[in-house]
Scaffold this motif. Sequence first.
Motif, mmCIF file in Angstrom:
data_model
loop_
_atom_site.group_PDB
_atom_site.id
_atom_site.type_symbol
_atom_site.label_atom_id
_atom_site.label_comp_id
_atom_site.label_asym_id
_atom_site.label_seq_id
_atom_site.Cartn_x
_atom_site.Cartn_y
_atom_site.Cartn_z
ATOM 1 N N VAL A 73 0.830 -1.233 -0.166
ATOM 2 C CA VAL A 73 0.088 0.076 -0.152
ATOM 3 C C VAL A 73 0.780 1.150 -0.105
ATOM 4 C CG1 VAL A 73 -1.640 1.394 1.395
ATOM 5 C CG2 VAL A 73 -2.071 -1.107 1.160
ATOM 6 N N LYS A 74 1.728 1.129 0.883
ATOM 7 C CA LYS A 74 2.911 2.449 0.925
ATOM 8 C C LYS A 74 3.741 2.528 -0.378
ATOM 9 C CE LYS A 74 4.892 1.055 4.491
ATOM 10 N NZ LYS A 74 5.948 0.877 5.966
ATOM 11 N N ALA A 75 3.934 1.524 -1.117
ATOM 12 C CA ALA A 75 4.635 1.461 -2.428
ATOM 13 C C ALA A 75 3.721 2.240 -3.109
ATOM 14 C CB ALA A 75 5.126 0.299 -2.658
ATOM 15 N N ARG A 76 2.376 1.608 -3.370
ATOM 16 C CA ARG A 76 1.425 2.120 -4.312
ATOM 17 C C ARG A 76 1.262 3.838 -4.012
ATOM 18 N NH1 ARG A 76 -4.100 0.301 -3.217
ATOM 19 N NH2 ARG A 76 -3.825 2.121 -1.836
ATOM 20 N N ASP A 77 1.016 4.009 -2.608
ATOM 21 C CA ASP A 77 0.872 5.637 -2.280
ATOM 22 C C ASP A 77 1.907 6.524 -2.871
ATOM 23 O OD1 ASP A 77 -1.744 4.867 -1.531
ATOM 24 O OD2 ASP A 77 -1.220 4.907 0.573
ATOM 25 N N ASN A 78 3.268 5.820 -2.654
ATOM 26 C CA ASN A 78 4.292 6.938 -3.061
ATOM 27 C C ASN A 78 4.155 6.988 -4.524
ATOM 28 O OD1 ASN A 78 5.486 7.133 -0.583
ATOM 29 N ND2 ASN A 78 6.722 5.504 -0.656
ATOM 30 N N GLN A 79 4.152 5.928 -5.329
ATOM 31 C CA GLN A 79 4.233 6.040 -6.679
ATOM 32 C C GLN A 79 2.916 6.966 -7.245
ATOM 33 O OE1 GLN A 79 6.188 4.842 -8.863
ATOM 34 N NE2 GLN A 79 7.463 3.039 -7.787
ATOM 35 N N ALA A 80 1.922 6.747 -6.466
ATOM 36 C CA ALA A 80 0.659 7.579 -7.242
ATOM 37 C C ALA A 80 0.784 9.005 -6.629
ATOM 38 C CB ALA A 80 -0.733 7.153 -6.643
ATOM 39 N N ALA A 81 1.306 9.543 -5.501
ATOM 40 C CA ALA A 81 1.640 10.677 -5.046
ATOM 41 C C ALA A 81 2.625 11.353 -6.219
ATOM 42 C CB ALA A 81 2.073 10.822 -3.558
ATOM 43 N N MET A 82 3.785 10.928 -6.456
ATOM 44 C CA MET A 82 4.781 11.167 -7.349
ATOM 45 C C MET A 82 4.279 11.590 -8.630
ATOM 46 S SD MET A 82 7.507 11.814 -5.806
ATOM 47 C CE MET A 82 8.755 11.943 -7.441
ATOM 48 N N ASN A 110 -2.224 15.003 3.711
ATOM 49 C CA ASN A 110 -2.705 14.488 4.872
ATOM 50 C C ASN A 110 -3.876 13.746 4.529
ATOM 51 O OD1 ASN A 110 -3.722 15.055 8.165
ATOM 52 N ND2 ASN A 110 -2.247 13.609 7.734
ATOM 53 N N ILE A 111 -4.570 13.780 3.466
ATOM 54 C CA ILE A 111 -5.721 12.850 2.925
ATOM 55 C C ILE A 111 -5.285 11.279 2.986
ATOM 56 C CG2 ILE A 111 -5.626 13.174 0.839
ATOM 57 C CD1 ILE A 111 -8.733 12.981 2.853
ATOM 58 N N ILE A 112 -3.845 11.173 2.585
ATOM 59 C CA ILE A 112 -3.446 9.753 2.584
ATOM 60 C C ILE A 112 -2.993 9.182 3.861
ATOM 61 C CG2 ILE A 112 -1.403 8.181 1.310
ATOM 62 C CD1 ILE A 112 -1.121 10.676 -0.452
ATOM 63 N N ASP A 113 -4.163 8.763 4.318
ATOM 64 C CA ASP A 113 -4.109 8.192 5.825
ATOM 65 C C ASP A 113 -4.912 7.055 6.084
ATOM 66 O OD1 ASP A 113 -3.979 7.792 8.587
ATOM 67 O OD2 ASP A 113 -4.632 9.859 9.050
ATOM 68 N N TRP A 114 -4.213 5.607 5.858
ATOM 69 C CA TRP A 114 -5.037 4.628 5.976
ATOM 70 C C TRP A 114 -5.485 4.228 7.448
ATOM 71 C CZ3 TRP A 114 -6.232 0.654 2.524
ATOM 72 C CH2 TRP A 114 -5.826 0.886 0.988
ATOM 73 N N ASN A 158 2.805 10.382 6.826
ATOM 74 C CA ASN A 158 2.506 8.923 6.185
ATOM 75 C C ASN A 158 3.304 8.837 4.970
ATOM 76 O OD1 ASN A 158 0.435 8.160 7.914
ATOM 77 N ND2 ASN A 158 -0.898 9.502 7.193
ATOM 78 N N ALA A 159 3.648 7.721 4.385
ATOM 79 C CA ALA A 159 3.905 7.558 2.937
ATOM 80 C C ALA A 159 2.926 7.929 2.059
ATOM 81 C CB ALA A 159 4.335 5.836 2.890
ATOM 82 N N GLY A 160 3.422 8.343 0.700
ATOM 83 C CA GLY A 160 2.472 9.044 0.119
ATOM 84 C C GLY A 160 2.504 10.616 0.160
ATOM 85 N N GLU A 161 1.975 10.772 1.566
ATOM 86 C CA GLU A 161 1.892 12.230 2.051
ATOM 87 C C GLU A 161 3.244 13.008 1.755
ATOM 88 O OE1 GLU A 161 0.527 14.355 6.071
ATOM 89 O OE2 GLU A 161 0.219 12.349 5.725
ATOM 90 N N ILE A 162 4.378 12.243 2.178
ATOM 91 C CA ILE A 162 5.617 13.066 2.132
ATOM 92 C C ILE A 162 5.976 13.540 0.770
ATOM 93 C CG2 ILE A 162 6.614 11.691 4.058
ATOM 94 C CD1 ILE A 162 8.172 9.921 2.260
ATOM 95 N N VAL A 163 5.409 13.020 -0.274
ATOM 96 C CA VAL A 163 5.656 13.908 -1.658
ATOM 97 C C VAL A 163 5.309 15.148 -1.423
ATOM 98 C CG1 VAL A 163 5.142 13.788 -4.043
ATOM 99 C CG2 VAL A 163 5.596 11.767 -2.807
ATOM 100 N N PHE A 164 3.944 15.515 -0.575
ATOM 101 C CA PHE A 164 3.315 16.718 -0.643
ATOM 102 C C PHE A 164 4.043 17.382 0.528
ATOM 103 C CE2 PHE A 164 0.121 14.113 -2.507
ATOM 104 C CZ PHE A 164 -0.655 15.079 -2.876
#
Length: 281
Positions: A73-82, A110-114, A158-164
């Motif tokens: 999930v974290k890998a997917r969110d990172n990729q999506a956020a990028m 911060n919406i990326i919050d499982w 969160n992961a993904g969020e850190i791109v923001f």
Amino acid sequence: MRTYLSCIPCFVRQTVEAIKMATKSKARQKEALRKVLLKLSTASFDRPPTEIGYAVHKIIKDITKNDDPYKKVKARDNQAAMKFYSYLKELIASSDDRLLVAAKLAIAGNIIDWAASPEFDVKDTIDEVITQPLTINHFAQFRNSLDEAETILYIADNAGEIVFDKVLLEELAHKKITFLVRSEPIINDATMEDAKFASINKLAKVETVKITAKGLNTTSNRFKHFVDEADMLISKGQANYEALSDMEGPIFFLLKVKCPLIADHIQAPLGAIVLKAGGEK
């Protein structure tokens, strides 16, 4: 913050979600769920939600033999956020106030919050936040503190969020920044691996802090050292707010309100975007 009755259904939802990702074994899923329910039945409501959450997810990890149920999930969110990174940079470049827009975009992430909900729409949130006013608006104090600060401790969520977070860090490139992530996986919290994926290490010194049986280990000498070295703290997300809301000093909370109990504590409605100075109402 202490734990409330309404926290319990959220822990149960997280448990069911995590055990399904952690193992395909129905027997282990059932065993983990039963042990979590037993733990919740004896949990002290005087303790913060982050502490109980740690205990819940430790049970899941131990029984399923999976140290990182949310890894995919974290890998997917990172990729999506990028994929949104260029769009975020365009929004900042075309704005009248780069710092304000960068801060609001960091909050949008911060919406990326499982831990709060597995259902979120990142693009809609970005477009909404750009025009949405800050419900708690301490941006003037935030800007003033940044003007005076030389060193910043940025406590990631969160992961993904850190791109923001990255687009805000790029607006603070002239500062000495320590970016704090979790030392081990818990839910979808950002770790060193996630920070390197987003190239945060090129903008800040990335350090780790432990999550213990008492939640974010704010009493450790390591955490205290990072706090003492910083002129200003930036805390991202609801879990860090739960752990640090009583902290004194120059700390700013950037988050999107997704939980009714956070909404009540921070006195802002669900869906609100918040930039709150510590100790301010």
